[in-house]
Design a protein around this motif. Structure first.
Motif, PDB file in Angstrom:
ATOM      1  N   GLY A  55       1.679  12.943  -9.145  1.00 33.36           N
ATOM      2  CA  GLY A  55       0.883  11.938  -8.465  1.00 33.36           C
ATOM      3  C   GLY A  55       1.749  11.042  -7.611  1.00 33.36           C
ATOM      4  O   GLY A  55       2.888  11.380  -7.261  1.00 33.36           O
ATOM      5  N   ALA A  56       1.206   9.893  -7.277  1.00 34.50           N
ATOM      6  CA  ALA A  56       1.924   8.895  -6.484  1.00 34.50           C
ATOM      7  C   ALA A  56       1.424   7.524  -6.941  1.00 34.50           C
ATOM      8  O   ALA A  56       0.227   7.318  -7.058  1.00 34.50           O
ATOM      9  CB  ALA A  56       1.681   9.092  -4.999  1.00 34.50           C
ATOM     10  N   ILE A  57       2.360   6.630  -7.227  1.00 34.87           N
ATOM     11  CA  ILE A  57       1.992   5.308  -7.734  1.00 34.87           C
ATOM     12  C   ILE A  57       2.317   4.239  -6.691  1.00 34.87           C
ATOM     13  O   ILE A  57       3.198   4.438  -5.857  1.00 34.87           O
ATOM     14  CB  ILE A  57       2.701   4.998  -9.072  1.00 34.87           C
ATOM     15  N   PRO A  58       1.633   3.112  -6.747  1.00 28.75           N
ATOM     16  CA  PRO A  58       1.919   2.040  -5.796  1.00 28.75           C
ATOM     17  C   PRO A  58       3.376   1.569  -5.912  1.00 28.75           C
ATOM     18  O   PRO A  58       3.907   1.403  -7.002  1.00 28.75           O
ATOM     19  CB  PRO A  58       0.963   0.924  -6.208  1.00 28.75           C
ATOM     20  N   GLU A  59       3.992   1.405  -4.768  1.00 29.94           N
ATOM     21  CA  GLU A  59       5.377   0.924  -4.708  1.00 29.94           C
ATOM     22  C   GLU A  59       5.374  -0.592  -4.783  1.00 29.94           C
ATOM     23  O   GLU A  59       4.397  -1.234  -4.400  1.00 29.94           O
ATOM     24  CB  GLU A  59       6.020   1.404  -3.400  1.00 29.94           C
ATOM     25  N   VAL A  60       6.466  -1.154  -5.307  1.00 31.07           N
ATOM     26  CA  VAL A  60       6.633  -2.605  -5.307  1.00 31.07           C
ATOM     27  C   VAL A  60       7.294  -3.005  -3.988  1.00 31.07           C
ATOM     28  O   VAL A  60       7.801  -2.156  -3.255  1.00 31.07           O
ATOM     29  CB  VAL A  60       7.464  -3.085  -6.525  1.00 31.07           C
ATOM     30  N   GLU A  61       7.306  -4.298  -3.712  1.00 40.98           N
ATOM     31  CA  GLU A  61       7.833  -4.773  -2.426  1.00 40.98           C
ATOM     32  C   GLU A  61       9.299  -4.401  -2.217  1.00 40.98           C
ATOM     33  O   GLU A  61       9.696  -4.021  -1.116  1.00 40.98           O
ATOM     34  CB  GLU A  61       7.666  -6.294  -2.325  1.00 40.98           C
TER      35      GLU A  61
ATOM     36  N   GLY B 177       0.794  -1.227   0.000  1.00 39.11           N
ATOM     37  CA  GLY B 177       0.000   0.000   0.000  1.00 39.11           C
ATOM     38  C   GLY B 177       0.829   1.282   0.000  1.00 39.11           C
ATOM     39  O   GLY B 177       0.283   2.374  -0.134  1.00 39.11           O
ATOM     40  N   GLU B 178       2.153   1.156   0.151  1.00 37.98           N
ATOM     41  CA  GLU B 178       3.022   2.335   0.138  1.00 37.98           C
ATOM     42  C   GLU B 178       3.028   2.949  -1.267  1.00 37.98           C
ATOM     43  O   GLU B 178       2.990   2.236  -2.265  1.00 37.98           O
ATOM     44  CB  GLU B 178       4.450   1.927   0.534  1.00 37.98           C
ATOM     45  N   LEU B 179       3.074   4.267  -1.324  1.00 39.41           N
ATOM     46  CA  LEU B 179       3.084   4.972  -2.597  1.00 39.41           C
ATOM     47  C   LEU B 179       4.433   5.652  -2.837  1.00 39.41           C
ATOM     48  O   LEU B 179       5.099   6.068  -1.887  1.00 39.41           O
ATOM     49  CB  LEU B 179       1.979   6.032  -2.643  1.00 39.41           C
ATOM     50  N   ARG B 180       4.809   5.765  -4.105  1.00 41.49           N
ATOM     51  CA  ARG B 180       6.026   6.470  -4.511  1.00 41.49           C
ATOM     52  C   ARG B 180       5.586   7.756  -5.189  1.00 41.49           C
ATOM     53  O   ARG B 180       4.869   7.745  -6.179  1.00 41.49           O
ATOM     54  CB  ARG B 180       6.851   5.636  -5.486  1.00 41.49           C
TER      55      ARG B 180
END
Length: 169
Positions: free
Chosen positions: A93-99, A78-81
């Protein structure tokens, strides 16, 4: 010319090198009066010591050099970049971060994957503005490069990552 206009691309030199010395080659490039983003790519086997040499320059008079660093990291679900436009600093904007993301310095990651670009202002048909994801926003060319480098180990992975990011954002 538009501020992201980049008119000279040296990527066509991949796999070939003029039969002149490297010094003569570089002098020839400097005489050309480069006025746009440029890449100098020398494949292994074309350099005296067998190393691969990659150089990238944003030759715009409105862009000043820096070397950016994104540390490798483990990210929570759920963390965003955050995504910021490199040319004007606009928040896109901000996109979903990968693990897990890889360490990136400039346009190269810890696995020696490098990405360059030679923008030229774009196609007229696309000048109507970006179509952005309603939830996450947009991604422009520079963040696309850096996010890809954070997520891919190989050129094949990079192509898949770029495609996925472009289809989504």
């Amino acid at each position: 010319l538009d501020q992201v206009t980049c008119s000279i691309c040296f990527s066509s030199f991949i796999g070939i090198l003029l039969p002149t010395s490297m010094r003569s080659f570089l002098v020839t490039i400097s005489v050309l009066g480069v006025s746009g983003c440029s890449n100098l790519l020398i494949p292994a086997g074309s350099s005296k010591d067998g190393s691969t040499i990659i150089s990238y320059s944003a030759d715009s008079s409105t862009t000043y050099g820096d070397v950016a660093h994104w540390a490798a990291g483990k990210h929570a679900k759920g963390e965003l970049r955050e995504i910021w436009d490199w040319d004007n600093g606009e928040h896109l904007g901000a996109i979903p971060e990968v693990e897990y993301t890889y360490n990136v310095v400039g346009n190269t990651n810890e696995h020696q994957l490098s990405i360059g670009e030679t923008t030229f202002g774009g196609l007229e048909v696309l000048s109507g503005g970006a179509i952005c994801d309603k939830l996450y926003g947009c991604i422009s060319y520079a963040p696309l490069i850096w996010v890809t480098l954070q997520r891919a180990k190989t050129a094949k992975e990079a192509i898949k990552t770029i495609d996925r990011l472009m289809q989504t954002f």
